[in-house]
Scaffold this active site. Structure first.
Site, PDB file in Angstrom:
ATOM      1  N   TYR A  22      30.639  81.050 -24.125  1.00 58.30           N
ATOM      2  CA  TYR A  22      29.174  80.673 -24.652  1.00 58.30           C
ATOM      3  C   TYR A  22      28.093  80.047 -23.416  1.00 58.30           C
ATOM      4  O   TYR A  22      28.756  79.208 -23.037  1.00 58.30           O
ATOM      5  CB  TYR A  22      29.177  80.399 -25.770  1.00 58.30           C
ATOM      6  CG  TYR A  22      28.544  80.145 -26.607  1.00 58.30           C
ATOM      7  CD1 TYR A  22      27.807  80.748 -26.761  1.00 58.30           C
ATOM      8  CD2 TYR A  22      28.190  78.566 -26.945  1.00 58.30           C
ATOM      9  CE1 TYR A  22      26.309  80.652 -27.495  1.00 58.30           C
ATOM     10  CE2 TYR A  22      26.608  78.569 -27.479  1.00 58.30           C
ATOM     11  CZ  TYR A  22      25.827  79.555 -27.779  1.00 58.30           C
ATOM     12  OH  TYR A  22      24.560  79.093 -28.913  1.00 58.30           O
ATOM     13  N   ASP A  65      29.088  75.952 -15.956  1.00 59.02           N
ATOM     14  CA  ASP A  65      28.720  75.656 -17.491  1.00 59.02           C
ATOM     15  C   ASP A  65      29.484  74.767 -17.883  1.00 59.02           C
ATOM     16  O   ASP A  65      30.276  75.069 -18.416  1.00 59.02           O
ATOM     17  CB  ASP A  65      27.928  77.391 -18.317  1.00 59.02           C
ATOM     18  CG  ASP A  65      28.074  76.814 -19.715  1.00 59.02           C
ATOM     19  OD1 ASP A  65      28.127  74.843 -19.853  1.00 59.02           O
ATOM     20  OD2 ASP A  65      27.685  77.408 -20.155  1.00 59.02           O
ATOM     21  N   LYS A  77      25.730  68.462 -24.765  1.00 63.50           N
ATOM     22  CA  LYS A  77      26.578  67.286 -25.480  1.00 63.50           C
ATOM     23  C   LYS A  77      27.098  65.697 -24.993  1.00 63.50           C
ATOM     24  O   LYS A  77      26.225  65.201 -25.647  1.00 63.50           O
ATOM     25  CB  LYS A  77      28.080  68.612 -25.518  1.00 63.50           C
ATOM     26  CG  LYS A  77      27.971  69.983 -26.018  1.00 63.50           C
ATOM     27  CD  LYS A  77      29.123  70.992 -26.524  1.00 63.50           C
ATOM     28  CE  LYS A  77      28.628  71.328 -27.737  1.00 63.50           C
ATOM     29  NZ  LYS A  77      27.707  73.257 -26.799  1.00 63.50           N
TER      30      LYS A  77
HETATM   31  C1  LIG Z   1      27.454  74.519 -26.465  1.00 62.34           C
HETATM   32  C2  LIG Z   1      27.565  74.859 -25.301  1.00 62.34           C
HETATM   33  C3  LIG Z   1      26.439  75.209 -25.150  1.00 62.34           C
HETATM   34  C4  LIG Z   1      24.577  75.582 -25.558  1.00 62.34           C
HETATM   35  O1  LIG Z   1      24.175  74.094 -25.888  1.00 62.34           O
HETATM   36  P1  LIG Z   1      23.462  74.204 -27.469  1.00 62.34           P
HETATM   37  O2  LIG Z   1      23.153  72.495 -26.827  1.00 62.34           O
HETATM   38  O3  LIG Z   1      23.537  74.191 -28.203  1.00 62.34           O
HETATM   39  O4  LIG Z   1      21.970  74.902 -26.697  1.00 62.34           O
HETATM   40  C5  LIG Z   1      25.828  75.906 -23.727  1.00 62.34           C
HETATM   41  N1  LIG Z   1      27.181  76.384 -22.873  1.00 62.34           N
HETATM   42  C6  LIG Z   1      28.437  75.726 -23.344  1.00 62.34           C
HETATM   43  C7  LIG Z   1      29.506  75.841 -22.641  1.00 62.34           C
HETATM   44  C8  LIG Z   1      28.508  75.440 -24.726  1.00 62.34           C
HETATM   45  O5  LIG Z   1      29.349  74.843 -25.634  1.00 62.34           O
END
Ligand SMILES: *Cc1c(COP(=O)(O)O)cnc(C)c1O
Length: 432
Positions: A148, A243, A271
């Site tokens: 994701y 990511d 995060k």
């Molecule tokens: C949470 C997450 C996102 C998206 O971040 P948001 O702040 O919710 O938009 C993108 N990539 C990864 C790997 C994530 O865990």
């Protein structure tokens, strides 16, 4: 599920929330649709705990999906936020705090020479993609099933019908025209990745990957997979994007890239770096980052980007995780949990296993730790759901879906973990 449903304030709030907000929530997983039942409305949190609208306490294993790495409402983070807020909430002009957090991120994450702050992980990956496309002049992107990367249009894509066919949207409202540029491959599948580069390598702008996947439960990339990905990107002039929105500052101080010893071209963060407030970032080689506006042709902006209050929370969190032994303790807590849960499940004869990388963990109602999305999906969802609700009744809050990783904080002491394992022992007996 608890028996006092009709008198629960959570039920009343959920009914009310659904009047004004679609599904009653502002992010889908919070609605408990995968596990059933009523979401808990949280009133406050401290250390490893939070409390719901009925005043019930839970040991929290989602930590806001990662940001609460030093524990909820850490006094130093709260103080930094209060101090920053007293000086004004947002200026729309640069501040010294933004320089300091940028310098800190560049110092700590090996591949990042320059960084741009944004407000969400979605923005970070979306902007990194645009930069990769802008820098290469190519359109196609490669992602992996089950990873994701936020909810930008080109990333809400699942695998198409055949190998090396382009993807299908996973959300209505995403034009076919957008996803036809996104190739979705199997995680940890090296031959497939090689095939993709062989057949269309000169049109691929970038490969984006969660080097430790935390959005299909927890699945680690094999070192060989990431290594081969690095080689192929270099060979074909594609940009490698890690990511690390979830795994950055979570699996270790330098993120997954330091752990694996692999240098991506661009990295997305989020995060943890906001410590609970909206800060995310993307960064990488200076030569690439210099293509961003205002000095380069790739446009990107944000009214609240680098917000002073959010940056204060993030910067304080980044200081706290650098205290000696922090990641050793965090990793030991996650290991202790996974080991304890596995032992308790074995006593109850329940097929179960777990894995942990730094301060994130996964557990699976199956005999083997999965290495692909398909294997993860084959887990026993019914049993997971019964376990989830059993634990919730016991005052332990795990992620409300089998498809999510879990998180410990620096405040999850041995006593907190052991209390969790005791609860699990009781629940496994009930669901065995
Ligand atoms: C949470 C997450 C996102 C998206 O971040 P948001 O702040 O919710 O938009 C993108 N990539 C990864 C790997 C994530 O865990």
């Amino acid at each position: 599920m608890s028996t006092d449903q009709t008198t629960s304030k959570n039920d009343l709030l959920f009914a009310r929330a659904q009047q004004s907000t679609p599904g009653g929530v502002n992010s889908p997983v919070r609605a408990f649709r995968s596990v059933g039942g009523t979401p808990r409305f949280i009133t406050r949190a401290e250390g490893p705990y939070f409390w719901d609208a009925d005043g019930k306490r839970y040991i929290d294993y989602i930590g806001s999906w990662g940001p609460a790495i030093v524990g909820h409402a850490h006094p130093q983070v709260v103080k930094a936020v209060q101090d920053a807020a007293a000086n004004g909430l947002s200026f729309g002009a640069p501040t010294q705090g933004e320089i300091e957090i940028a310098e800190e991120i560049c110092r700590l994450v090996p591949s990042i020479e320059q960084v741009r702050l944004v407000s969400s992980g979605t923005e970070a990956t979306m902007s990194a993609l645009r930069l990769a496309r802008g820098a290469t002049g190519r359109d196609k992107i490669v992602k992996f099933e089950g990873c994701y990367h936020g909810h930008a249009d080109s990333l809400l894509v699942k695998a198409g019908s055949g190998l090396l066919t382009f993807g299908n949207p996973t959300s209505s409202g995403v034009p076919e025209d957008f996803v036809k540029h996104t190739l979705v491959l199997d995680y940890n599948n090296i031959p497939q990745l090689e095939d993709a580069f062989e057949s269309m390598g000169d049109t691929i702008a970038c490969v984006i990957v969660e080097p430790v996947a935390g959005n299909m439960n927890l699945i680690r990339a094999t070192p060989e997979f990431l290594q081969r990905m690095r080689e192929l990107c270099t060979e074909h002039g594609a940009v490698l994007i890690f990511d690390e929105v979830m795994c950055g500052f979570r699996v270790g101080l330098g993120g997954a890239q330091e752990m694996y010893g692999i240098t991506p071209d661009l990295t997305a963060l989020g995060k943890v770096i906001g410590g609970g407030l909206p800060v995310a970032a993307f960064g990488g080689r200076a030569e690439l980052m210099q293509k961003m506006a205002p000095i380069g042709p790739v446009y990107q902006a944000g009214t609240l980007s680098g917000n002073p209050v959010a940056v204060a929370a993030g910067m304080t969190t980044l200081k706290l995780v650098q205290e000696p032994g922090f990641y050793e303790r965090l990793g030991a807590a996650a290991q202790r949990l996974v080991q304890g849960l596995s032992d308790a499940a074995r006593e109850a004869d329940i097929p179960f296993c777990g894995d942990a990388v730094g301060g994130m963990f996964g557990f699976y109602f199956s005999n083997n730790v999965p290495s692909t999305y398909g294997q993860m999906m084959a887990g026993d969802k019914e049993r997971f759901n019964r376990f989830f609700h059993g634990m919730l009744d016991e005052g332990v809050y795990f992620a409300p879906a089998m498809f999510e990783a879990g998180f410990v904080s620096g405040q999850h002491t041995d006593a907190v973990i052991d209390e969790t394992i005791e609860a699990a022992r009781r629940v496994f007996k009930r669901i065995g």
